[in-house]
Design a protein around this motif. Structure first.
Motif, mmCIF file in Angstrom:
data_model
loop_
_atom_site.group_PDB
_atom_site.id
_atom_site.type_symbol
_atom_site.label_atom_id
_atom_site.label_comp_id
_atom_site.label_asym_id
_atom_site.label_seq_id
_atom_site.Cartn_x
_atom_site.Cartn_y
_atom_site.Cartn_z
ATOM 1 N N VAL A 55 -22.272 -0.007 -78.694
ATOM 2 C CA VAL A 55 -23.710 0.148 -78.964
ATOM 3 C C VAL A 55 -24.160 -0.897 -79.979
ATOM 4 C CG1 VAL A 55 -25.453 1.689 -79.958
ATOM 5 C CG2 VAL A 55 -23.773 2.587 -78.325
ATOM 6 N N ARG A 56 -23.364 -1.101 -81.037
ATOM 7 C CA ARG A 56 -23.696 -2.134 -82.031
ATOM 8 C C ARG A 56 -23.689 -3.518 -81.384
ATOM 9 N NH1 ARG A 56 -20.427 1.149 -84.985
ATOM 10 N NH2 ARG A 56 -18.612 -0.217 -84.760
ATOM 11 N N TYR A 57 -22.705 -3.764 -80.530
ATOM 12 C CA TYR A 57 -22.595 -5.057 -79.852
ATOM 13 C C TYR A 57 -23.817 -5.309 -78.964
ATOM 14 C CZ TYR A 57 -20.972 -8.736 -76.770
ATOM 15 O OH TYR A 57 -20.882 -9.901 -76.058
ATOM 16 N N THR A 58 -24.252 -4.299 -78.206
ATOM 17 C CA THR A 58 -25.409 -4.481 -77.328
ATOM 18 C C THR A 58 -26.673 -4.759 -78.138
ATOM 19 O OG1 THR A 58 -25.847 -2.094 -77.181
ATOM 20 C CG2 THR A 58 -24.465 -3.069 -75.447
ATOM 21 N N ARG A 59 -26.771 -4.175 -79.309
ATOM 22 C CA ARG A 59 -27.910 -4.439 -80.194
ATOM 23 C C ARG A 59 -27.892 -5.903 -80.631
ATOM 24 N NH1 ARG A 59 -31.856 -2.321 -82.893
ATOM 25 N NH2 ARG A 59 -31.601 -0.151 -82.425
ATOM 26 N N GLN A 60 -26.713 -6.422 -81.000
ATOM 27 C CA GLN A 60 -26.597 -7.828 -81.406
ATOM 28 C C GLN A 60 -26.944 -8.764 -80.250
ATOM 29 O OE1 GLN A 60 -22.520 -7.745 -82.686
ATOM 30 N NE2 GLN A 60 -23.047 -7.302 -84.809
ATOM 31 N N GLU A 102 -28.354 -2.442 -74.121
ATOM 32 C CA GLU A 102 -27.621 -1.169 -74.106
ATOM 33 C C GLU A 102 -27.965 -0.380 -72.839
ATOM 34 O OE1 GLU A 102 -27.165 3.028 -76.567
ATOM 35 O OE2 GLU A 102 -28.082 1.321 -77.593
ATOM 36 N N ARG A 103 -29.230 -0.360 -72.467
ATOM 37 C CA ARG A 103 -29.621 0.335 -71.230
ATOM 38 C C ARG A 103 -28.891 -0.250 -70.030
ATOM 39 N NH1 ARG A 103 -36.023 0.113 -71.912
ATOM 40 N NH2 ARG A 103 -35.943 0.616 -74.097
ATOM 41 N N LEU A 104 -28.818 -1.576 -69.980
ATOM 42 C CA LEU A 104 -28.120 -2.232 -68.877
ATOM 43 C C LEU A 104 -26.631 -1.910 -68.913
ATOM 44 C CD1 LEU A 104 -29.904 -5.701 -68.954
ATOM 45 C CD2 LEU A 104 -30.220 -3.865 -67.277
ATOM 46 N N ALA A 105 -26.040 -1.906 -70.097
ATOM 47 C CA ALA A 105 -24.609 -1.594 -70.222
ATOM 48 C C ALA A 105 -24.328 -0.157 -69.795
ATOM 49 C CB ALA A 105 -24.152 -1.819 -71.661
ATOM 50 N N ARG A 106 -25.239 0.748 -70.084
ATOM 51 C CA ARG A 106 -25.023 2.164 -69.740
ATOM 52 C C ARG A 106 -25.136 2.429 -68.233
ATOM 53 N NH1 ARG A 106 -24.473 5.687 -73.910
ATOM 54 N NH2 ARG A 106 -25.084 4.924 -75.968
ATOM 55 N N LEU A 107 -25.687 1.485 -67.493
ATOM 56 C CA LEU A 107 -25.713 1.652 -66.034
ATOM 57 C C LEU A 107 -24.299 1.664 -65.469
ATOM 58 C CD1 LEU A 107 -28.677 -0.700 -65.060
ATOM 59 C CD2 LEU A 107 -28.675 1.808 -65.147
ATOM 60 N N SER A 108 -23.402 0.870 -66.049
ATOM 61 C CA SER A 108 -22.023 0.837 -65.562
ATOM 62 C C SER A 108 -21.081 1.666 -66.421
ATOM 63 C CB SER A 108 -21.512 -0.605 -65.483
ATOM 64 O OG SER A 108 -21.528 -1.186 -66.760
ATOM 65 N N GLU A 109 -21.466 1.943 -67.659
ATOM 66 C CA GLU A 109 -20.623 2.713 -68.572
ATOM 67 C C GLU A 109 -21.515 3.653 -69.393
ATOM 68 O OE1 GLU A 109 -17.350 1.759 -72.050
ATOM 69 O OE2 GLU A 109 -17.984 0.140 -70.723
ATOM 70 N N PRO A 110 -21.839 4.838 -68.817
ATOM 71 C CA PRO A 110 -22.796 5.738 -69.473
ATOM 72 C C PRO A 110 -22.394 6.193 -70.882
ATOM 73 C CG PRO A 110 -22.394 6.423 -67.211
ATOM 74 C CD PRO A 110 -21.431 5.333 -67.509
ATOM 75 N N GLU A 111 -21.108 6.334 -71.145
ATOM 76 C CA GLU A 111 -20.643 6.798 -72.459
ATOM 77 C C GLU A 111 -20.119 5.610 -73.269
ATOM 78 O OE1 GLU A 111 -21.098 9.892 -73.564
ATOM 79 O OE2 GLU A 111 -22.045 10.331 -71.633
#
Length: 192
Positions: free
Chosen positions: A129-134, A114-123
């Motif tokens: 968020v559920r997907y990044t957890r999986q 999720e942290r990595l995903a928020r670098l390109s898509e902060p919101e």
């Protein structure tokens, strides 16, 4: 605009990161080819110098700091013991360190993916968020399996098998996992 000193420090940090990446990729092959000719203490000094330089270079993320400390402790043990069999445990320790970081991020705070995903898509939306957890759980599973296989090979397999797995197969599996996750992510995005 960044100052020349800050730019130079960033470049040095990137070069050290690249050197560690290349050393990590080459490590199993260097162990395989150099074990009969090089002292384990020399491996410890060279690898330890790279990790120490990385630790002392600029701003550190918790991931970089944790990996550096674990690698330096390994190098210290290797240097003190001088035992060639210990050389095979470096890939296991790196996998276990990454396992601890990924699993720890699931237990406290924001998962690493999720942290990595928020670098390109902060919101990120709730579904993302559920997907990044999986996906973080998938990586936890990968690191468990990888550490187990590398550990089993370190204990019971010929050096050539260990080298093949830790120097090639583990990276191919990691690449397949990256590619598979990317394909799944594209499909999930398209379905929305």
């Amino acid at each position: 605009m960044q100052s020349p000193a800050r730019t130079g420090k960033a470049n040095a940090s990137q070069l050290l990161g690249l050197a560690l990446l290349l050393a990590g990729l080459a490590y199993p092959f260097v162990v395989y080819l150099g074990l009969e000719h090089l002292s384990p203490r020399l491996f410890a000094v060279l690898l330890g110098a790279l990790w120490l330089a990385r630790l002392l270079s600029g701003k550190q993320t918790p991931l970089n700091r944790t990996l550096a400390v674990i690698a330096l402790l390994f190098c210290l043990l290797l240097g003190l013991a001088g035992e060639p069999a210990l050389l095979r445990w470096y890939p296991v320790l790196i996998s276990l360190a990454l396992l601890g970081l990924f699993a720890g991020s699931l237990m406290s705070g924001m998962p690493i993916i999720e942290r990595l995903a928020r670098l390109s898509e902060p919101e990120l939306p709730a579904a993302a968020v559920r997907y990044t957890r999986q996906v973080t759980w998938v990586w936890v599973g990968y690191f468990i399996i990888n550490a187990s296989i590398a550990g089993g090979l370190a204990l019971w397999a010929p050096l050539s098998w260990w080298t093949l797995y830790t120097g090639l197969i583990a990276y191919l599996l990691m690449g397949l996992l990256f590619a598979g996750e990317w394909l799944v992510r594209q499909r999930v995005r398209k379905d929305k």
